[in-house]
Scaffold this motif. Structure first.
Motif, PDB file in Angstrom:
ATOM      1  N   ASP A 428      47.106  37.111  24.720  1.00 27.34           N
ATOM      2  CA  ASP A 428      46.229  38.020  25.455  1.00 27.34           C
ATOM      3  C   ASP A 428      45.255  37.237  26.330  1.00 27.34           C
ATOM      4  N   ASP A 429      44.742  36.121  25.818  1.00 25.86           N
ATOM      5  CA  ASP A 429      43.808  35.309  26.609  1.00 25.86           C
ATOM      6  C   ASP A 429      44.499  34.745  27.846  1.00 25.86           C
ATOM      7  N   MET A 430      45.709  34.276  27.692  1.00 25.55           N
ATOM      8  CA  MET A 430      46.452  33.745  28.841  1.00 25.55           C
ATOM      9  C   MET A 430      46.599  34.815  29.917  1.00 25.55           C
ATOM     10  N   ARG A 431      46.943  36.020  29.508  1.00 24.04           N
ATOM     11  CA  ARG A 431      47.168  37.093  30.474  1.00 24.04           C
ATOM     12  C   ARG A 431      45.850  37.518  31.120  1.00 24.04           C
ATOM     13  N   ARG A 432      44.799  37.576  30.352  1.00 18.62           N
ATOM     14  CA  ARG A 432      43.494  37.954  30.920  1.00 18.62           C
ATOM     15  C   ARG A 432      43.015  36.908  31.920  1.00 18.62           C
ATOM     16  N   HIS A 433      43.126  35.651  31.550  1.00 14.98           N
ATOM     17  CA  HIS A 433      42.675  34.589  32.452  1.00 14.98           C
ATOM     18  C   HIS A 433      43.529  34.541  33.723  1.00 14.98           C
ATOM     19  N   TYR A 434      44.825  34.744  33.571  1.00 14.24           N
ATOM     20  CA  TYR A 434      45.699  34.777  34.754  1.00 14.24           C
ATOM     21  C   TYR A 434      45.268  35.908  35.692  1.00 14.24           C
ATOM     22  N   THR A 435      44.962  37.049  35.129  1.00 16.12           N
ATOM     23  CA  THR A 435      44.594  38.192  35.961  1.00 16.12           C
ATOM     24  C   THR A 435      43.260  37.970  36.661  1.00 16.12           C
ATOM     25  N   LEU A 436      42.320  37.317  35.997  1.00 19.44           N
ATOM     26  CA  LEU A 436      41.045  36.997  36.640  1.00 19.44           C
ATOM     27  C   LEU A 436      41.250  36.041  37.802  1.00 19.44           C
ATOM     28  N   VAL A 437      42.122  35.060  37.627  1.00 14.18           N
ATOM     29  CA  VAL A 437      42.438  34.142  38.721  1.00 14.18           C
ATOM     30  C   VAL A 437      43.111  34.904  39.861  1.00 14.18           C
ATOM     31  N   LEU A 438      44.021  35.809  39.511  1.00 14.71           N
ATOM     32  CA  LEU A 438      44.709  36.602  40.527  1.00 14.71           C
ATOM     33  C   LEU A 438      43.729  37.454  41.314  1.00 14.71           C
ATOM     34  N   LYS A 439      42.737  38.046  40.671  1.00 17.67           N
ATOM     35  CA  LYS A 439      41.737  38.850  41.370  1.00 17.67           C
ATOM     36  C   LYS A 439      41.007  38.010  42.422  1.00 17.67           C
ATOM     37  N   GLY A 440      40.675  36.768  42.070  1.00 16.79           N
ATOM     38  CA  GLY A 440      40.031  35.884  43.046  1.00 16.79           C
ATOM     39  C   GLY A 440      40.954  35.537  44.194  1.00 16.79           C
ATOM     40  N   HIS A 441      42.217  35.300  43.879  1.00 18.42           N
ATOM     41  CA  HIS A 441      43.208  34.987  44.920  1.00 18.42           C
ATOM     42  C   HIS A 441      43.339  36.162  45.891  1.00 18.42           C
ATOM     43  N   ILE A 442      43.414  37.377  45.357  1.00 22.58           N
ATOM     44  CA  ILE A 442      43.548  38.563  46.203  1.00 22.58           C
ATOM     45  C   ILE A 442      42.317  38.736  47.087  1.00 22.58           C
ATOM     46  N   ALA A 443      41.126  38.553  46.510  1.00 20.59           N
ATOM     47  CA  ALA A 443      39.895  38.720  47.286  1.00 20.59           C
ATOM     48  C   ALA A 443      39.872  37.791  48.497  1.00 20.59           C
ATOM     49  N   LEU A 444      40.318  36.540  48.307  1.00 20.70           N
ATOM     50  CA  LEU A 444      40.310  35.583  49.407  1.00 20.70           C
ATOM     51  C   LEU A 444      41.446  35.844  50.387  1.00 20.70           C
ATOM     52  N   ALA A 445      42.537  36.402  49.912  1.00 22.17           N
ATOM     53  CA  ALA A 445      43.654  36.700  50.799  1.00 22.17           C
ATOM     54  C   ALA A 445      43.353  37.899  51.688  1.00 22.17           C
ATOM     55  N   ALA A 446      42.600  38.865  51.165  1.00 18.81           N
ATOM     56  CA  ALA A 446      42.416  40.139  51.858  1.00 18.81           C
ATOM     57  C   ALA A 446      41.140  40.219  52.685  1.00 18.81           C
ATOM     58  N   VAL A 447      40.256  39.240  52.585  1.00 19.24           N
ATOM     59  CA  VAL A 447      38.951  39.334  53.226  1.00 19.24           C
ATOM     60  C   VAL A 447      39.055  39.378  54.754  1.00 19.24           C
ATOM     61  N   ARG A 448      38.159  40.127  55.386  1.00 23.15           N
ATOM     62  CA  ARG A 448      37.929  40.075  56.825  1.00 23.15           C
ATOM     63  C   ARG A 448      36.546  39.463  57.015  1.00 23.15           C
ATOM     64  N   PHE A 449      36.367  38.656  58.048  1.00 26.20           N
ATOM     65  CA  PHE A 449      35.103  37.942  58.191  1.00 26.20           C
ATOM     66  C   PHE A 449      34.795  37.679  59.666  1.00 26.20           C
ATOM     67  N   PRO A 450      33.509  37.619  60.026  1.00 23.04           N
ATOM     68  CA  PRO A 450      33.135  37.423  61.428  1.00 23.04           C
ATOM     69  C   PRO A 450      33.283  35.981  61.871  1.00 23.04           C
ATOM     70  N   GLN A 451      33.363  35.797  63.182  1.00 22.41           N
ATOM     71  CA  GLN A 451      33.414  34.448  63.736  1.00 22.41           C
ATOM     72  C   GLN A 451      32.150  33.692  63.345  1.00 22.41           C
ATOM     73  N   GLY A 452      32.312  32.389  63.105  1.00 23.77           N
ATOM     74  CA  GLY A 452      31.205  31.560  62.647  1.00 23.77           C
ATOM     75  C   GLY A 452      31.165  31.373  61.150  1.00 23.77           C
TER      76      GLY A 452
END
Length: 603
Positions: A428-452
């Motif tokens: 269960d810990d392995m799966r929870r930790h994997y999912t937390l890492v995945l949430k961070g990966h998704i956040a960085l993949a999906a972000v929109r951000f201004p120039q600069g």
């Protein structure tokens, strides 16, 4: 096999070579020597002839430094290499200290070195590093001197020859721009800065600016050389002429004069009275000393090639997209193999490296690995930069996680991808930790951000879910990547430490958050992605940059705790897997194709 598993070095090297170096130090009237890992070209992977730190200590890690005194030797290595440094050095000869605290210079400041003379090789350290080294030496009461000849080179009787791989033209279909046009653009930037010329010391910058590639460095198709590029776009290229063919001379044309490396110092002297741009972060102190002694005005600024090289053009993006699609086929076949044959509990880390390399070789397009494959089973996965050897080789045991970080060098692109998979049933810990890492990966993949916006501004997105759970990881989140060049390149990056370079369209960067439970397992999910041009957001007022994914291979659905994902995150995973399936299924058949369909099924 392109990767070897018998790691060179060890305590015997220090025992044999330390006395030889100390003899040279005494002959040169030196009490100590600063020994960095870097070579003259600041390469990440060094030719055997330039592995000076490894020669004197036995330590073969890619990052570290040392102070060698006539009565004491101290090696500095960061957390990635704590175990390796201890294993590869003789504890009776070498003290092991950490980086970054206090680090080599912080350590020196706290010593009493009154009256001692410490040498350094100005061709191996930047002027910024020399300034810090001098501050530390002054605090310790030591006298710091530049040596004309490296004492290690004097002591190293059987030193290998410098590499001499042929230099070849890199086709404009991959480069996207003729090198004359590149040089003209760089020349225009020099004029804007009121510089007459720039000294280009980075082999990667030279490879890009002249549309050439070589084979002097493992895992990176670099030719070792230097260049002087003038504001009118003309250039002198200093390189071992044994590497240069008539075809290459024809490719370079009349605007480039090929000269032997032995003429470099004279050519720098000829810049007397000129304003010359040199990058103090990557060029060695020797260049600054030589130019200033010649009477040139040195303009300390970033390598003028670095930013144009980082912002890929349309042809480079198209090429690297094709390379990643090709690489995804090999990686998917490998992930199927991990999910079937490797579940036996008998497969080893080395077996996995060899199988993945075999799948890449079968593409008939692989020129090299982009770095030695990280193949970490169980507790080895908790070492972010672990490198398997015959001595450390471990079985992929059931009930564990397996982390594999790998990449290939293709004419049209460079890949770097990490996947973490369960062997047997995950906890269960392995799966929870994997999912937390995945949430961070998704956040960085999906972000929109201004120039600069810089990578430092975005780094927290990849860590947010982990931080909320009281967890973190101690490495950067994203590094730049070249196109058939270095798998690690700047000037941009995504990490906690401040980076002043805004993310710009065409920049390729990795997205690789992780979590590491010491002694048990490691988790990392890494895709490469590139920055897209500014575009409107529905209902918004500011055009925003974003990221487009380059890496396509299934994630580990068995490790995802769906209940921990938001609706938007679940939609992202399903959309990503649909793209993986659509891109790769037509290039696979049989059991692998069927496995891919199941692996990419909606959550």
């Amino acid at each position: 096999m392109r990767q070897t598993f018998d790691i060179k070095g060890g305590p015997q090297d220090g025992r044999a070579h330390l006395p030889l170096l100390r003899k040279e130090l005494s002959a040169m009237k030196l009490d100590g020597l600063y020994v960095p890992h870097d070579d003259e070209y600041q390469n990440e992977y060094l030719p055997d002839a330039n592995e000076r730190l490894a020669w004197v200590s036995g330590f073969t890690g890619s990052f570290g430094n040392a102070f060698i005194f006539t009565d004491r030797a101290v090696l500095f290595a960061d957390g990635r290499y704590t175990i390796q440094a201890a294993d590869q050095t003789d504890p009776d000869l070498f003290e092991i200290q950490g980086i970054p605290e206090p680090g080599a210079f912080g350590w020196l400041k706290m010593q009493d070195m009154t009256g001692k003379t410490i040498g350094y090789d100005p061709k191996l350290v930047s002027p910024n590093e020399v300034a810090l080294l001098k501050q530390a030496a002054d605090s310790a009461g030591a006298n710091l001197v530049a040596v004309a000849e490296n004492p290690i080179d004097r002591a190293w009787a059987d030193r290998p020859d410098q590499p001499s791989a042929p230099v070849v033209a890199h086709a404009v279909e991959y480069a996207g721009m003729e090198h004359a046009e590149k040089r003209a653009l760089i020349g225009q930037s020099l004029k804007a800065d009121r510089a007459d010329a720039a000294v280009i010391t980075s082999p990667a910058s030279i490879a890009w600016a002249f549309n050439i590639r070589g084979g002097d460095v493992s895992c990176t198709p670099l030719p070792l050389g230097r260049a002087i590029l003038r504001a009118d776009g003309s250039a002198d290229l200093f390189i071992d002429e044994a590497k240069v063919s008539d075809d290459l001379r024809a490719h370079l044309g009349n605007g480039v004069t090929v000269r032997p490396l032995s003429q470099l110092e004279t050519a720098l002297g000829d810049l007397k009275g000129k304003t010359v741009s040199v990058d103090p972060d990557i060029a060695s102190a020797w260049f600054f000393d030589t130019l200033e002694a010649a009477g040139a005005t040195v303009l300390r600024q970033r390598d003028p090639v670095a930013l144009p090289k980082a912002c890929k053009n349309a042809a480079e993006i198209a090429g690297t997209t094709a390379a990643h699609a090709r690489d995804g086929v090999a990686l998917t076949r490998f992930l199927h193999w991990l999910d079937t044959e490797a579940q036996s509990g008998k497969v080893t880390e080395i077996d996995a490296v060899m199988q993945l390399e075999a799948f890449r070789e079968e593409l008939n397009a692989l020129n090299d690995l982009s770095f030695p494959t990280i193949s970490g089973a169980g507790p080895h996965g908790a070492l972010p930069h672990y490198r398997v050897s015959t001595a450390s080789n471990r079985v992929l045991e059931r009930g564990s996680l397996f982390l594999v970080d790998s990449g290939g060098q293709y004419l049209d692109g460079t890949t770097d991808v990490t996947r973490t998979v369960p062997i047997g049933e995950a906890s269960d810990d392995m799966r929870r930790h994997y999912t937390l890492v995945l949430k961070g990966h998704i956040a960085l993949a999906a972000v929109r951000f201004p120039q600069g916006t810089t990578g430092t501004h975005l780094d927290v997105l990849a860590r947010h879910a982990l931080w909320q759970a009281g967890l973190d990881y101690q490495h950067g989140t994203g590094h730049g990547v070249g196109v058939y060049l270095g798998v690690h390149e700047g000037p941009h990056r995504i990490a906690k430490p401040w980076n002043a370079v805004p993310l710009a369209p065409g920049m390729i960067v990795s997205n690789e958050p992780g979590y590491y439970r010491e002694g048990q397992y490691g988790i990392r999910i890494e895709n490469l992605q590139y920055v897209t041009p500014p575009a409107p957001v529905s209902g918004g007022e500011i055009d925003m940059l974003g990221f487009e994914c380059l890496t396509f291979a299934p994630l580990s659905r068995d490790l995802i705790v769906t209940g921990l994902l938001s609706g938007e995150e679940r939609a992202w995973v399903d959309d990503y897997h649909a793209r993986v399936r659509d891109l790769l299924s037509g290039k696979l058949d049989g059991d692998v194709k069927a496995w891919l369909k199941a692996a990419c099924a909606p959550l």
